[in-house]
Write a protein that holds these residues in place. Structure first.
Motif, short mmCIF file in Angstrom:
data_model
loop_
_atom_site.label_atom_id
_atom_site.label_comp_id
_atom_site.label_asym_id
_atom_site.label_seq_id
_atom_site.Cartn_x
_atom_site.Cartn_y
_atom_site.Cartn_z
N GLY A 146 0.32 -1.68 -0.18
CA GLY A 146 0.07 0.47 -0.32
C GLY A 146 1.14 0.89 0.00
N ASP A 147 0.24 2.17 0.79
CA ASP A 147 0.98 3.38 0.31
C ASP A 147 2.38 3.27 1.51
N ASN A 148 3.48 4.21 1.91
CA ASN A 148 4.46 3.92 2.29
C ASN A 148 4.94 5.72 2.24
N ALA A 149 5.41 5.69 3.19
CA ALA A 149 6.57 7.35 3.47
C ALA A 149 7.45 7.19 4.39
N TYR A 150 8.20 8.49 3.94
CA TYR A 150 10.13 8.19 4.65
C TYR A 150 9.34 9.30 6.11
N ILE A 151 9.49 8.50 7.24
CA ILE A 151 9.33 9.46 8.72
C ILE A 151 10.55 10.04 9.18
N SER A 152 10.47 11.48 8.98
CA SER A 152 11.33 12.33 9.73
C SER A 152 11.40 12.46 11.50
N PRO A 153 12.60 12.04 11.69
CA PRO A 153 13.01 11.51 13.66
C PRO A 153 12.82 13.54 13.72
N ASN A 154 12.52 14.59 12.47
CA ASN A 154 11.97 15.66 13.79
C ASN A 154 11.10 15.65 13.43
N TRP A 155 10.31 14.93 13.30
CA TRP A 155 8.53 15.16 13.67
C TRP A 155 8.05 14.26 15.07
N TYR A 156 9.32 13.65 15.45
CA TYR A 156 8.21 13.48 17.23
C TYR A 156 8.84 14.65 17.68
#
Length: 206
Positions: free
Chosen positions: A80-90
């Motif tokens: 399905g869909d996928n995405a990079y997750i940046s640690p800056n978002w935490y």
């Protein structure tokens, strides 16, 4: 497929609905010339005994049907869909720095045994089901009857049917379930700002 408990999905009904939503599959086989992957849309069929089958077709010019024996074990991958997750978002990263990049995604792996089907009526029925399934959202759905019969007959002769009897289904939905509520909110906000299609999906995570 490695699937930690917090990402593992075991509910078969949910996994089959996922396959229907993301039907374009990677069919992985091991034939006379080794490993091979083909990319084809698949339909789900559940029979009266609750056995699950995947159905599709390949071009007859694709020699897969000659290189893989009947009943051979295969792996079919749906993503399905996928995405990079940046640690800056935490938000937690701003406090203690303990965060690293990751990737969110959904994947379903199906194992089973393959059969190649040459029967004309079976192939025509499959092509009609595929057409009806994927044309149903069109304002004026195309139908096989829109094309000349001799043209359809010629094309069906140029394909080989594929049916896989499913023996195992595994699902992994890695959608930040292992993060705190504030970090999940941060991921949603980050994905929304990047306008990534995964943003809508990630919002479904509790």
């Amino acid at each position: 497929m490695y699937a930690p408990k917090h990402f593992e999905v075991k509910d078969q009904a949910e996994l089959l609905e996922f396959i229907k939503a993301f039907p374009f599959a990677s069919l992985v086989t091991n034939g006379t010339e080794g490993l091979n992957a083909d990319h084809i849309p698949m339909l789900v069929r559940v029979d009266a005994e609750n056995k699950v089958f995947l159905q599709g077709h390949i071009a007859k010019a694709n020699t897969l049907w000659q290189k893989v024996v009947s009943k051979a074990d295969v792996l079919v991958i749906f993503q399905g869909d996928n995405a990079y997750i940046s640690p800056n978002w935490y938000p937690s990263k701003q406090r203690d720095g303990k965060a690293v990049p990751t990737w969110n995604y959904q994947a379903v792996h199906v194992k089973g045994s393959i059969e190649f089907i040459y029967e004309v009526e079976w192939k025509l029925a499959l092509l009609e089901k595929l057409t009806n399934t994927h044309e149903q959202t069109q304002s004026a759905p195309w139908s096989m009857s829109d094309a000349p019969q001799e043209y359809i007959d010629r094309l069906q002769a140029a394909v080989v049917g594929v049916e896989i009897e499913v023996t195992d289904i595994q699902g992994k939905f890695k959608l930040s379930q292992n993060q705190s509520d504030e970090n999940k909110s941060g991921v949603r906000e980050g994905l929304t700002k990047t306008k990534h299609p995964m943003a809508q999906l990630i919002q479904k995570v509790n």
